[in-house]
Design an enzyme around this catalytic site. Structure first.
Site, PDB file in Angstrom:
ATOM      1  N   GLU A  37       1.834  -0.223  -4.854  1.00  0.00           N
ATOM      2  CA  GLU A  37       0.907   0.840  -5.246  1.00  0.00           C
ATOM      3  C   GLU A  37       1.588   2.202  -5.123  1.00  0.00           C
ATOM      4  O   GLU A  37       1.959   2.622  -4.029  1.00  0.00           O
ATOM      5  CB  GLU A  37      -0.314   0.831  -4.319  1.00  0.00           C
ATOM      6  CG  GLU A  37      -1.325   1.890  -4.720  1.00  0.00           C
ATOM      7  CD  GLU A  37      -2.189   2.420  -3.578  1.00  0.00           C
ATOM      8  OE1 GLU A  37      -3.339   2.781  -3.833  1.00  0.00           O
ATOM      9  OE2 GLU A  37      -1.689   2.482  -2.428  1.00  0.00           O
TER      10      GLU A  37
ATOM     11  N   ASP B 227       0.814  -1.219   0.000  1.00  0.00           N
ATOM     12  CA  ASP B 227       0.000   0.000   0.000  1.00  0.00           C
ATOM     13  C   ASP B 227       0.851   1.274   0.000  1.00  0.00           C
ATOM     14  O   ASP B 227       1.867   1.359   0.710  1.00  0.00           O
ATOM     15  CB  ASP B 227      -0.835  -0.035   1.285  1.00  0.00           C
ATOM     16  CG  ASP B 227      -1.853   1.069   1.371  1.00  0.00           C
ATOM     17  OD1 ASP B 227      -2.824   1.024   0.610  1.00  0.00           O
ATOM     18  OD2 ASP B 227      -1.698   1.965   2.221  1.00  0.00           O
TER      19      ASP B 227
HETATM   20  C1  GLC Z   1      -4.042   3.183  -0.463  1.00  0.00           C
HETATM   21  C2  GLC Z   1      -5.314   2.368  -0.328  1.00  0.00           C
HETATM   22  C3  GLC Z   1      -6.422   3.270   0.113  1.00  0.00           C
HETATM   23  C4  GLC Z   1      -6.063   3.835   1.486  1.00  0.00           C
HETATM   24  C5  GLC Z   1      -4.697   4.517   1.442  1.00  0.00           C
HETATM   25  C6  GLC Z   1      -4.165   4.715   2.824  1.00  0.00           C
HETATM   26  O1  GLC Z   1      -4.120   4.117  -1.461  1.00  0.00           O
HETATM   27  O2  GLC Z   1      -5.596   1.730  -1.538  1.00  0.00           O
HETATM   28  O3  GLC Z   1      -7.653   2.629   0.175  1.00  0.00           O
HETATM   29  O4  GLC Z   1      -7.034   4.757   1.883  1.00  0.00           O
HETATM   30  O5  GLC Z   1      -3.723   3.763   0.766  1.00  0.00           O
HETATM   31  O6  GLC Z   1      -3.781   3.496   3.380  1.00  0.00           O
END
Ligand code: GLC
Length: 595
Positions: A310, A236
Site C-alpha cells: 500500500e 501497510d
Molecule cells: C494504512 C491503513 C490505515 C491505517 C494507516 C496506519 O493506510 O490502511 O487504515 O490507519 O495505514 O497504519
C-alpha cells in the site's frame, strides 16, 4: 485502438495448453498453486465489522470462520484480514502491541488456527495485514526503547527537542513534520527525555529501518505467520517506512518544505511536501528482500506467497515496487479506480485510467484493480449506485488481481456516524464536530449487512454494535439480494463465472470508448471463448456495432446483466446490433470459437 497482450504468445500457448489439459482432468477453473495469485479475487475483511459471533458488538475470527462458506460460494480465492493482532485499537489494529498474538476481542490463536483449517478445506487462502512502518506504543519493543534498553534503543526514530526561543523552559518538537492524522508527528517521551516520530496516531511510533535489528525482527514476523500457513501479506503504508538519514544533516532531522496546498494549515498533513519522510529509495530494497524471504517458502511448499503493498503516491514510484530487472518485488496496489474516477467520469476517462496502469506496469507483471477498502468511501457512495455493477465488472474482467472490500459485492453505502459515535482517530483529530465527517473512515467501516434482522445479522448483541449499522440495511442486505431476481450480488456472481477462463486470465485486453457514455472492454484469446464487457454510463439507451473489435464472432451470449439492464441472461445478440439500456453493465461471451 490499443491492445495489451497480457502474456507473450509462447507463454499463452503453454498456459492455455496446460489449462485445456487440466480442464479434461479436473476443472478449467483450478489454478495451480504456483499461479493462483495472478488472476485471484481477493476479498478484504475488516474483522471488526464482518460478523460478531459472541454478541459483544465487535466482529471476530469465529464470525469470519462462520461465513467462509458464503465466501466460497461467492467465488473468492483469498481473504485478506485487516489486522487481527494484539492492540489497544487506537487505530483499530494498525497499532500493534505484539505481531504474533491475536487481539482478545477477535479471539484466540486456536480460533485463528481453526479459521485457517476451515479456509483451507474450502479452498480459500488467507492473507494477513503486515504493518511494518510502526508498532503500537504498548509494544514491548517501544517500552524498552523508551527505557534505552541496549537491545531496543534504536528501534524507533528518536530525536531531541529544541528549546522554545520565547520560553527556554519549553521544549518544542525536533522539526515541523506533521502526522497523517494531523498535528505534530513528534511526541515527547518523559521516560526517555526525547521525542519519537509517529506518522499516524500518537500511539503508532515509527520503527527505524536503519537499525539492522528491526529489519531482522520484522522478517521474523513474516516467518512466524508463513510457518502457520498463510498465503501472503498486504503491506501497510510501505512508502512511509524510511525517513531521511539524520546523519546527513549533522544528526538532526530537517524541516520539510511547504507544499503550497490550497486551504491547508500547518497542522494538516497536506501542508508539507514530504520529501524526507516518504518514498525514500531504501524502501524498495527492503520490499525486494521480503520477496526473497517469501520465495523461500514458495520453494518449500510450491504455493506462491503473494505480497501487495500500500503506497498512495505517484504511479512512477508505485510501480517500482514491482521489482527491477534483477529483483522481484510486490504487487503495488493500484488505487486509480479510487482516486482518479468519480461520479462525473465518462467512458473516455475510465478508459484512460485503465490504460495508464497497463502502460506503466512493467511487462510480465500482474495488474490489480481496487474498488474499495477500509480507508475509502464506499463505491456506491463515491460513484453512485448506478455505477456499482460497472466498476465491479471492470475489476473482475480486467487482467490480474481483483480486490473487493467486504460489502462492495452488494453495493453497500457509507453509513451514518455522528460525531459522538465517531471512533476513527483521523476524524477525532480534526477536533471539529461539524466537519469531522470529511476525514472520517467510520462510515465505510460500519457492519456488514447480512440480512434484515436486528443489527443486520451482524451481531446478536442487546446493546450497541461498535459502529452503528447503516440505516438502509432493511432493504440493502445480502439475503434480500440473494432472493431478488436481479441484484448487485447476482450480477457480481455471474461476472465471476468468467474470471478463470483462459481468455480472462491470459487473453489480450482491448479498451474502447465508443462515445463519452459507452466503454467496451474485451478479453480475447484465439481459439477459446472470450468476453466483452459493456458499460453504459448515461441515462439513455445506446445502440452499438462491435464489428470493429477483432476476433469477435457474430453471435454473443449474455453472461451477466446488471441491475439496470433489460437483457436476460443467456439471451443472444448480434455483434453488429447491440442495445445497451441506460446505466447498464453487461457482460457478453463469445461462446463459439472466435477465429
Ligand atoms: C494504512 C491503513 C490505515 C491505517 C494507516 C496506519 O493506510 O490502511 O487504515 O490507519 O495505514 O497504519
Amino acid at each position: 485502438m490499443l491492445v495489451w497482450p497480457v502474456l507473450d504468445h509462447r507463454q499463452t500457448v503453454m498456459r492455455v495448453t496446460t489449462l485445456l489439459i487440466l480442464a479434461t482432468t479436473v476443472t478449467a477453473t483450478v489454478a495451480s498453486d504456483a499461479d493462483w495469485w495472478q488472476s485471484a479475487l481477493i476479498y478484504q475483511i475488516y474483522p471488526r465489522s464482518f460478523r460478531d459471533s459472541n454478541g459483544d458488538g465487535i466482529g471476530d475470527l469465529n464470525g469470519i470462520t462462520e461465513k467462509l462458506p458464503y465466501l466460497q460460494q461467492l467465488g473468492v480465492d483469498a481473504i485478506w484480514l485487516s489486522p487481527i493482532f494484539l492492540s489497544p485499537m487506537y487505530d483499530f489494529g494498525y497499532d500493534i502491541t505484539d505481531y504474533t498474538k491475536i487481539a482478545p476481542e477477535y479471539g484466540t490463536m486456536d480460533d485463528f488456527d481453526n479459521l485457517m483449517t476451515k479456509a483451507k478445506s474450502l479452498g480459500i487462502r488467507v492473507i494477513l495485514d503486515y504493518v511494518p512502518n510502526h508498532t503500537g506504543n504498548e509494544s514491548e519493543w517501544f517500552i524498552k526503547s523508551a527505557q534505552r534498553d541496549v537491545e531496543y534503543e534504536n528501534y524507533y526514530i528518536w530525536a531531541d527537542g529544541v528549546p522554545d526561543p520565547d520560553n527556554a523552559s519549553v521544549i518544542l518538537p525536533p522539526n515541523n513534520w506533521v502526522s497523517n492524522f494531523r498535528k505534530s508527528a513528534w511526541e515527547y517521551s518523559t521516560t526517555r527525555g526525547q521525542f519519537y516520530l509517529h506518522q499516524f496516531a500518537i500511539g503508532q511510533p515509527d520503527l527505524n529501518y536503519r537499525e539492522a535489528k528491526v529489519q531482522q525482527a520484522m522478517k521474523d514476523v513474516l516467518r512466524f505467520w508463513l510457518d502457520k500457513g498463510v498465503s501472503g501479506f498486504r503491506v501497510d503504508a510501505i512508502n512511509m517506512m524510511y525517513e531521511v538519514d539524520s546523519a546527513q544533516f549533522g544528526g538532526a532531522y530537517p524541516d520539510e518544505p511547504p507544499s503550497g496546498a490550497e486551504g491547508a494549515t500547518p497542522d494538516d498533513y497536506e501542508y508539507l511536501s514530504h520529501i524526507y519522510t516518504r518514498d525514500l529509495d531504501e524502501t524498495y530494497y527492503v520490499v525486494y528482500d521480503w520477496r526473497d524471504l517469501l520465495d523461500e517458502y514458495f520453494k518449500k511448499d510450491g504455493e506462491y506467497k503473494i505480497m501487495m503493498t500500500e503506497a498512495y503516491t505517484e504511479i512512477t514510484k508505485m510501480i517500482r515496487f514491482y521489482g527491477t530487472e534483477t529483483r522481484n518485488g510486490s504487487i503495488p496496489f493500484n488505487f486509480s479506480f479510487l482516486g482518479e474516477i468519480n461520479n462525473g467520469s465518462n467512458a473516455r476517462d475510465i478508459k484512460m485510467v485503465i490504460d495508464k496502469w497497463m502502460t506503466y506496469m512493467p511487462s510480465g507483471k500482474t495488474a490489480n484493480w481496487v474498488n474499495g477498502n477500509h480507508d475509502q468511501s464506499r463505491l456506491a457512495s463515491r460513484l453512485g449506485t448506478a455505477r456499482v455493477d460497472a466498476m465491479n465488472m471492470l475489476a473482475l474482467i480486467l487482467p490480474g488481481v481483483a480486490l473487493t472490500y467486504q460489502g462492495e459485492e452488494i453495493g453497500m453505502t457509507d453509513g451514518e456516524v455522528s460525531w459522538e459515535q465517531t471512533k476513527d482517530p483521523q476524524a477525532c483529530n480534526t477536533d471539529d464536530p461539524v466537519n469531522y465527517w470529511k476525514k472520517s473512515r467510520d462510515p465505510n467501516r460500519t457492519p456488514y449487512h447480512w440480512d434484515a434482522s436486528a443489527h443486520a445479522g451482524f451481531s446478536s448483541t442487546t446493546g450497541e454494535t461498535w459502529l452503528p449499522v447503516a440505516s438502509n440495511y432493511l432493504t440493502l442486505n445480502l439475503a434480500a439480494q440473494m432472493a431478488a431476481e436481479k441484484s448487485h450480488y447476482k450480477f457480481y456472481k455471474d461476472v465471476l463465472t468468467v474470471k478463470k477462463l483462459p481468455a480472462v486470465r491470459f487473453g489480450d485486453l482491448e479498451t474502447t470508448a465508443f462515445s463519452e457514455s459507452v466503454l467496451v472492454v474485451s478479453r480475447l484469446l484465439p481459439g477459446v471463448p472470450g468476453v466483452v464487457g459493456i458499460v453504459n454510463l448515461s441515462d439513455k439507451e445506446h445502440h452499438l456495432d462491435l464489428t470493429s473489435i477483432k476476433l469477435l464472432p457474430v453471435q454473443l451470449r449474455v453472461v451477466a446483466s446488471g441491475i439496470n439492464c433489460t437483457h436476460k441472461k443467456d439471451e443472444w445478440m448480434r455483434k453488429s446490433n447491440i442495445t445497451v439500456s441506460a446505466h447498464c453493465a453487461l457482460l457478453l461471451q463469445t461462446v463459439r470459437r472466435c477465429c
